[in-house]
Enzyme design. Structure first.
Site, short mmCIF file in Angstrom:
data_model
loop_
_atom_site.label_atom_id
_atom_site.label_comp_id
_atom_site.label_asym_id
_atom_site.label_seq_id
_atom_site.Cartn_x
_atom_site.Cartn_y
_atom_site.Cartn_z
N ASP A 235 29.73 58.52 11.13
CA ASP A 235 28.65 58.46 10.14
C ASP A 235 27.51 59.41 10.49
OD1 ASP A 235 29.05 56.71 8.04
OD2 ASP A 235 28.89 54.98 9.41
N ILE A 236 26.88 59.96 9.46
CA ILE A 236 25.71 60.80 9.70
C ILE A 236 24.52 59.97 10.21
CG2 ILE A 236 26.29 62.62 8.04
CD1 ILE A 236 24.22 61.24 6.13
N ALA B 216 27.36 62.37 1.14
CA ALA B 216 26.54 61.51 0.28
C ALA B 216 27.44 60.75 -0.68
CB ALA B 216 25.56 62.36 -0.54
N ASN C 76 22.61 55.11 2.38
CA ASN C 76 23.52 56.17 2.82
C ASN C 76 22.91 57.56 2.62
OD1 ASN C 76 26.10 57.12 3.84
ND2 ASN C 76 26.43 57.90 1.78
N SER D 24 21.12 68.20 -6.37
CA SER D 24 21.83 68.00 -7.64
C SER D 24 20.93 68.24 -8.84
CB SER D 24 22.34 66.57 -7.67
OG SER D 24 22.78 66.23 -8.95
N TYR E 33 20.83 57.67 -7.80
CA TYR E 33 21.50 58.80 -7.13
C TYR E 33 20.59 60.04 -7.15
CZ TYR E 33 24.25 63.02 -6.77
OH TYR E 33 24.68 64.29 -6.42
N LYS F 251 18.42 62.08 -4.00
CA LYS F 251 18.47 63.53 -3.71
C LYS F 251 17.06 64.14 -3.74
CE LYS F 251 22.90 64.21 -3.13
NZ LYS F 251 23.48 64.81 -1.92
N ASN G 100 27.50 71.28 -12.71
CA ASN G 100 28.80 70.58 -12.67
C ASN G 100 29.84 71.35 -11.87
OD1 ASN G 100 27.25 69.41 -14.96
ND2 ASN G 100 29.07 68.13 -15.11
N HIS H 214 34.94 62.33 -13.24
CA HIS H 214 34.47 63.61 -13.76
C HIS H 214 35.37 64.12 -14.88
CE1 HIS H 214 31.27 63.92 -10.98
NE2 HIS H 214 32.05 63.89 -9.93
N ARG I 50 27.40 70.80 -20.74
CA ARG I 50 27.18 70.94 -19.30
C ARG I 50 27.46 72.38 -18.85
NH1 ARG I 50 25.20 66.97 -20.24
NH2 ARG I 50 25.38 64.88 -19.34
N ARG J 42 27.82 57.35 -22.85
CA ARG J 42 27.71 56.78 -21.50
C ARG J 42 26.23 56.72 -21.15
NH1 ARG J 42 30.57 60.01 -16.59
NH2 ARG J 42 28.90 61.49 -17.00
N1 UDP Z 1 32.56 62.81 -20.04
C1 UDP Z 1 33.34 62.34 -21.09
N2 UDP Z 1 34.43 61.58 -20.78
C2 UDP Z 1 34.80 61.28 -19.51
C3 UDP Z 1 33.99 61.78 -18.43
C4 UDP Z 1 32.87 62.55 -18.74
O1 UDP Z 1 33.06 62.58 -22.27
O2 UDP Z 1 35.78 60.57 -19.31
C5 UDP Z 1 31.38 63.66 -20.35
C6 UDP Z 1 30.08 63.12 -19.78
O3 UDP Z 1 29.47 62.24 -20.71
C7 UDP Z 1 29.28 64.41 -19.57
C8 UDP Z 1 30.35 65.45 -19.27
O4 UDP Z 1 31.57 64.91 -19.73
O5 UDP Z 1 28.64 64.77 -20.76
C9 UDP Z 1 30.46 65.76 -17.79
O6 UDP Z 1 30.57 64.55 -17.11
P1 UDP Z 1 30.90 64.47 -15.55
O7 UDP Z 1 31.01 63.01 -15.18
O8 UDP Z 1 32.08 65.33 -15.26
O9 UDP Z 1 29.66 65.15 -14.84
P2 UDP Z 1 28.07 64.85 -14.96
O10 UDP Z 1 27.56 65.79 -16.01
O11 UDP Z 1 27.88 63.41 -15.29
O12 UDP Z 1 27.57 65.20 -13.60
#
Ligand code: UDP
Length: 326
Positions: free
Chosen positions: A50-51, A74, A91, A116, A140, A144, A169, A188, A220, A281
Site C-alpha cells: 500500500d502507498i 487511487a 485511500n 482528473s 472522487y 483529487k 477520458n 467505462h 467527452r 446517469r
Molecule cells: N456512458 C454511457 N453508457 C455506459 C457508460 C458510459 O452512455 O454504459 C456515457 C457516460 O454517461 C459518459 C460517457 O459515456 O457521458 C463516458 O463515460 P465513462 O464512464 O467512460 O467516463 P467518464 O466521462 O464518466 O469519466
C-alpha cells in the site's frame, strides 16, 4: 537512479511503466493489486503493498536510489465515491499524505500526480483550460482536488515540485496488444461498447438522450492511454530540469458524443452493436472537452493517436485478444 511508480499495474500506470522501461528507466512498481494485474508489470520491479504503508515506503526509498514518484494509485469509481466517500478520502487522500510524508523524510522532491477532469465539475466554458473554476461534483473529484491543494502547499513550503496531469477520458490500449484496459467491474463507455461487440453483453446502455448537445447524448474528450503515458514522461523530464509545480489538462480538444463513439465502434469492429437509450446517469456533465494547449506549448506534447477511430482500433485489438482481460 530509479523512479517509484504507484499503481503501475493498473490501466494508465502500466502504459506509463512500459514507456519508462522502454527508454531505460529503472522502475519500482508499487501496487496493492486491488485493481492491478501482475501480467501488466512490463519488466518493472514489482512491490506488492500500500502507498499508505510508511514502513514499506521507507524500505523502498532506503533500498533504491529514487529521485521521483509517479503517483497513479487511487480508487476512481465516481458512483462508488458518492456512496462510500470515506473509502476515497482514506485511500486517495490520506494514503497520499502518508506517502508524501515519507518522500519528504527521504528528500524526494519530484512527483507526477494523476489528477482528473473530475476536479472541474460542470464546466462553465469549454474547452476547459487549467485555470477553469474547480467545483467537483463527487468525492472522487474532490479527493483529487484536495491532493492538488496539498501539493501546492508542499511545493511552496518544502520545495517538493509536482506536475498534476488532469486526464479527460483515457482510452485505447498499447498497440503491442500486451497491455490494455481490464477493470472489474467495468463502467467505462469504450470497453463496455467493445464487450457488447464481443457478445459479452447484450447491448450498450446510453445514459440520457436529452442532454443539450447536437444528438442529445453526452460529449467527452477521449485521449489515448499511450499519449497520456508520453505526457508523464515529458513531465518527468521537465521536473528533472527544474520545472516548477504546475497543472496540465490532457485531452485531444475534440468532443465525441456517446452515439458517435458507438458508431465508430461499429465501424471498427464490423459488429452491429445494439444500443439502448436509458435514464441519465447521476453526476454526468453534458460536455467535457479539454484544452491541452498548455502542455503542447510548455512541454512540446504531441499526441500520437489523436483520432477516435485509431483509439478504438487499439482498444479493440486488446479486447478481442483478451475477451476476459488478463
Ligand atoms: N456512458 C454511457 N453508457 C455506459 C457508460 C458510459 O452512455 O454504459 C456515457 C457516460 O454517461 C459518459 C460517457 O459515456 O457521458 C463516458 O463515460 P465513462 O464512464 O467512460 O467516463 P467518464 O466521462 O464518466 O469519466
Amino acid at each position: 537512479m530509479a523512479i517509484l511508480v504507484t499503481g503501475g499495474l493498473g490501466y494508465v500506470g502500466s502504459h506509463a511503466v512500459k514507456a519508462l522501461i522502454e527508454r531505460g528507466e529503472h522502475v519500482v512498481n508499487l501496487d496493492n493489486l486491488s485493481y492491478g494485474h501482475l501480467e501488466a508489470a512490463c519488466g518493472s520491479k514489482v512491490v506488492i503493498g500500500d502507498i499508505g504503508d510508511r514502513d514499506l515506503l521507507r524500505k523502498i526509498f532506503a533500498t533504491h536510489d529514487i529521485d521521483s514518484v509517479m503517483h497513479f494509485a487511487a480508487f476512481k469509481d465516481v458512483g462508488e465515491s458518492v456512496v462510500d466517500p470515506q473509502k476515497y478520502f482514506l485511500n486517495n487522500l490520506a494514503n497520499s499524505l502518508a506517502m508524501l510524508e515519507v518522500m519528504l523524510e527521504f528528500g524526494i522532491r519530484m512527483m507526477i500526480f494523476s489528477s482528473s477532469a473530475a476536479i472541474f465539475g460542470e464546466p462553465e466554458v469549454v474547452p476547459i483550460t487549467e485555470n477553469h473554476p474547480k467545483s467537483p461534483t463527487n468525492p472522487y473529484g474532490r479527493s483529487k482536488l484536495q491532493i492538488e491543494e496539498v501539493l501546492a502547499e508542499y511545493s511552496r513550503a518544502y520545495g517538493l515540485r509536482s506536475i498534476w496531469m488532469r486526464y479527460f477520458n483515457a482510452a485505447g490500449a498499447d498497440p503491442s496488444g500486451l497491455i490494455g484496459e481490464d477493470h472489474k467491474p467495468e463502467f467505462h463507455l469504450i470497453p463496455l461498447v467493445l464487450e457488447a461487440a464481443l457478445g459479452k453483453r447484450e447491448s450498450i446502455k446510453i445514459f440520457g438522450n436529452d442532454w443539450k448537445t447536437p444528438d442529445g447524448t453526452c460529449i467527452r474528450d477521449y485521449i489515448h492511454v499511450n499519449d497520456l503515458a508520453q505526457a508523464h514522461l515529458l513531465g518527468l523530464d521537465a521536473l528533472r530540469k527544474g520545472k516548477e509545480t504546475t497543472a496540465y489538462n490532457l485531452g485531444n480538444g475534440n468532443g465525441y458524443s456517446v452515439k458517435e463513439v458507438i458508431e465508430v465502434a461499429r465501424e471498427v469492429t464490423g459488429k452491429n452493436i445494439k444500443a439502448e437509450e436509458v435514464e441519465r446517469r447521476e453526476g454526468d456533465p453534458a460536455v467535457l472537452v479539454a484544452s491541452s494547449e498548455k502542455i503542447i506549448s510548455d512541454l512540446g506534447f504531441q499526441p500520437k493517436f489523436p483520432d477516435l477511430k485509431t483509439i478504438i482500433e487499439t482498444a479493440w485489438n486488446w479486447h478481442k485478444n483478451h475477451p476476459d482481460g488478463y
